[in-house]
Design a protein around this motif. Structure first.
Motif, PDB file in Angstrom:
ATOM      1  N   PHE A 158       0.798  -1.217   0.000  1.00 41.79           N
ATOM      2  CA  PHE A 158       0.000   0.000   0.000  1.00 41.79           C
ATOM      3  C   PHE A 158       0.843   1.287   0.000  1.00 41.79           C
ATOM      4  CE2 PHE A 158       0.579   0.183   4.596  1.00 41.79           C
ATOM      5  CZ  PHE A 158       0.481   1.535   4.883  1.00 41.79           C
ATOM      6  N   PRO A 159       2.089   1.314   0.548  1.00 41.27           N
ATOM      7  CA  PRO A 159       2.883   2.550   0.390  1.00 41.27           C
ATOM      8  C   PRO A 159       3.185   2.894  -1.058  1.00 41.27           C
ATOM      9  CG  PRO A 159       3.754   1.244   2.193  1.00 41.27           C
ATOM     10  CD  PRO A 159       2.757   0.388   1.491  1.00 41.27           C
ATOM     11  N   PHE A 160       3.381   1.895  -1.906  1.00 46.34           N
ATOM     12  CA  PHE A 160       3.606   2.171  -3.325  1.00 46.34           C
ATOM     13  C   PHE A 160       2.370   2.826  -3.947  1.00 46.34           C
ATOM     14  CE2 PHE A 160       6.695  -1.134  -2.411  1.00 46.34           C
ATOM     15  CZ  PHE A 160       7.803  -0.741  -3.121  1.00 46.34           C
ATOM     16  N   VAL A 161       1.190   2.320  -3.595  1.00 47.74           N
ATOM     17  CA  VAL A 161      -0.048   2.917  -4.106  1.00 47.74           C
ATOM     18  C   VAL A 161      -0.190   4.348  -3.609  1.00 47.74           C
ATOM     19  CG1 VAL A 161      -2.549   2.678  -4.217  1.00 47.74           C
ATOM     20  CG2 VAL A 161      -1.116   0.632  -4.160  1.00 47.74           C
ATOM     21  N   ALA A 162       0.125   4.572  -2.340  1.00 44.50           N
ATOM     22  CA  ALA A 162       0.007   5.919  -1.766  1.00 44.50           C
ATOM     23  C   ALA A 162       0.930   6.910  -2.480  1.00 44.50           C
ATOM     24  CB  ALA A 162       0.327   5.878  -0.271  1.00 44.50           C
ATOM     25  N   VAL A 163       2.140   6.499  -2.793  1.00 43.99           N
ATOM     26  CA  VAL A 163       3.082   7.388  -3.481  1.00 43.99           C
ATOM     27  C   VAL A 163       2.573   7.755  -4.872  1.00 43.99           C
ATOM     28  CG1 VAL A 163       5.394   7.503  -4.468  1.00 43.99           C
ATOM     29  CG2 VAL A 163       5.080   6.611  -2.160  1.00 43.99           C
ATOM     30  N   ILE A 164       2.035   6.769  -5.595  1.00 43.01           N
ATOM     31  CA  ILE A 164       1.562   7.026  -6.958  1.00 43.01           C
ATOM     32  C   ILE A 164       0.330   7.922  -6.951  1.00 43.01           C
ATOM     33  CG2 ILE A 164       0.596   5.921  -9.010  1.00 43.01           C
ATOM     34  CD1 ILE A 164       2.345   3.503  -8.386  1.00 43.01           C
ATOM     35  N   VAL A 165      -0.622   7.629  -6.062  1.00 42.21           N
ATOM     36  CA  VAL A 165      -1.850   8.429  -6.020  1.00 42.21           C
ATOM     37  C   VAL A 165      -1.557   9.846  -5.532  1.00 42.21           C
ATOM     38  CG1 VAL A 165      -4.140   8.613  -4.974  1.00 42.21           C
ATOM     39  CG2 VAL A 165      -3.275   6.388  -5.689  1.00 42.21           C
ATOM     40  N   ARG A 166      -0.648   9.987  -4.585  1.00 41.74           N
ATOM     41  CA  ARG A 166      -0.303  11.329  -4.107  1.00 41.74           C
ATOM     42  C   ARG A 166       0.370  12.145  -5.209  1.00 41.74           C
ATOM     43  NH1 ARG A 166       3.500  12.982   1.081  1.00 41.74           N
ATOM     44  NH2 ARG A 166       2.839  15.166   1.167  1.00 41.74           N
ATOM     45  N   ALA A 167       1.193  11.521  -6.014  1.00 40.44           N
ATOM     46  CA  ALA A 167       1.800  12.228  -7.137  1.00 40.44           C
ATOM     47  C   ALA A 167       0.731  12.680  -8.131  1.00 40.44           C
ATOM     48  CB  ALA A 167       2.815  11.325  -7.830  1.00 40.44           C
ATOM     49  N   ARG A 168      -0.308  11.891  -8.293  1.00 37.43           N
ATOM     50  CA  ARG A 168      -1.414  12.283  -9.163  1.00 37.43           C
ATOM     51  C   ARG A 168      -2.177  13.466  -8.568  1.00 37.43           C
ATOM     52  NH1 ARG A 168      -3.622  12.768 -14.154  1.00 37.43           N
ATOM     53  NH2 ARG A 168      -5.895  12.651 -14.061  1.00 37.43           N
ATOM     54  N   LEU A 169      -2.385  13.466  -7.255  1.00 40.94           N
ATOM     55  CA  LEU A 169      -3.131  14.538  -6.600  1.00 40.94           C
ATOM     56  C   LEU A 169      -2.368  15.861  -6.589  1.00 40.94           C
ATOM     57  CD1 LEU A 169      -4.644  12.634  -3.546  1.00 40.94           C
ATOM     58  CD2 LEU A 169      -5.883  13.556  -5.498  1.00 40.94           C
ATOM     59  N   ALA A 170      -1.068  15.822  -6.804  1.00 42.57           N
ATOM     60  CA  ALA A 170      -0.288  17.064  -6.805  1.00 42.57           C
ATOM     61  C   ALA A 170      -0.742  18.014  -7.900  1.00 42.57           C
ATOM     62  CB  ALA A 170       1.199  16.744  -6.963  1.00 42.57           C
ATOM     63  N   ASN A 171      -1.356  17.509  -8.968  1.00 39.12           N
ATOM     64  CA  ASN A 171      -1.824  18.349 -10.070  1.00 39.12           C
ATOM     65  C   ASN A 171      -3.322  18.636  -9.999  1.00 39.12           C
ATOM     66  OD1 ASN A 171       0.771  18.356 -11.254  1.00 39.12           O
ATOM     67  ND2 ASN A 171       0.361  16.363 -12.215  1.00 39.12           N
TER      68      ASN A 171
END
Length: 281
Positions: A158-171
């Protein structure tokens, strides 16, 4: 006025040739072993040394191997539940870290990243000690007997998923969220109709990564599995200890094909959704 591009000189052609050569060598180094494995899965020889002819009999043997099929079904079951829960937890953690400020946020972020940065063998030993300490039952019926492995896979996926989704939310443009609330949408409606569609590419990418990590994991599974909870990578490892046969290559080829099929399907769905959005605009 458009400027005419300057013609390439000999030095530019030399650089391009070197870059192409390096890329070619890199791709050969990465994919030649996989191509060799797939090719020798059709080898009509018990020993993977000399090509003796083309055959499908080792795929038939792999299909008739009950222990191998059982291990493969265990891996798929673990990967399914691990992906489902990891995607949900990762998305919620990403929204939490993106939106809110709270005491100890930096410490929480560092703790969440530990499963990503620490060696996998340390993670496996830690999970094994945890389950031994808590007295996790080992005689549960299927699929409850896969619970320890599933929890271990969720903890590092789940940390890998969190990193990817957070990078998406940055925009993400927060004005869309504010406009939805001004029009009378509740918090849940805003999250469902605005946030989730925006996060969908990150969720798909994170789910694919979590599924692949769970399906291919060996080290953590080796430390948390019992005698009745053998997964596909652990089963292949036990077969390889005796000899690398075409049957092992056939089983590995099937796993590669499933991974490629899932990845291609997800990318196709993602591109289709983007094409629909462009047509709607």
């Amino acid at each position: 006025m458009f400027r005419r591009r300057a013609p390439l000189g000999p030095l530019d052609y030399t650089r391009r040739a070197w870059i192409r050569t390096i890329l070619l060598i890199t791709f050969v180094f990465l994919y030649a072993p996989i191509v060799t494995l797939i090719a020798f899965s059709f080898n009509d020889s018990r020993r993977n040394i000399v090509w003796r002819g083309f055959t499908f009999k080792y795929y038939e043997k792999a299909w008739q191997n009950e222990s191998l099929i059982e291990a493969f079904s265990n891996s798929l079951t673990i990967a399914f539940f691990s992906t489902l829960i990891s995607t949900l937890l990762g998305a919620l953690v990403a929204v939490l870290l993106w939106r809110f400020r709270f005491p100890g946020k930096a410490t929480y972020e560092g703790a969440m990243a530990l499963p990503i940065v620490i060696p996998e063998i340390c993670m496996g030993v830690a999970m094994m000690a945890f389950f031994l300490r808590t007295g996790w039952p080992a005689d549960l019926p299927w699929p409850l007997n896969l619970g320890a492995i599933t929890i271990a896979h969720i903890s590092f996926s789940f940390p890998f998923v969190a990193v990817i989704v957070r990078a998406r939310l940055a925009n993400f443009n927060r004005e869309l969220e504010e406009a939805a609330k001004d029009l009378g949408a509740s918090e849940w409606q805003t999250f469902r109709d605005i946030m989730i569609p925006f996060m969908r590419p990150g969720l798909i990418a994170g789910a694919l990564l979590a599924f692949t990590l769970s399906l291919d994991d060996f080290v953590i599974t080796f430390f948390t599995s019992g005698p009745d909870t053998i997964t596909f990578p652990v089963k292949i490892y036990s077969m390889v200890r005796f000899s690398v046969t075409p049957e092992v290559n056939a089983a590995s080829t099937v796993l590669i094909a499933i991974t490629l099929l899932l990845t291609t399907s997800a990318l196709w769905l993602q591109n289709r959704q983007q094409a629909k959005k462009q047509q709607a605009k």
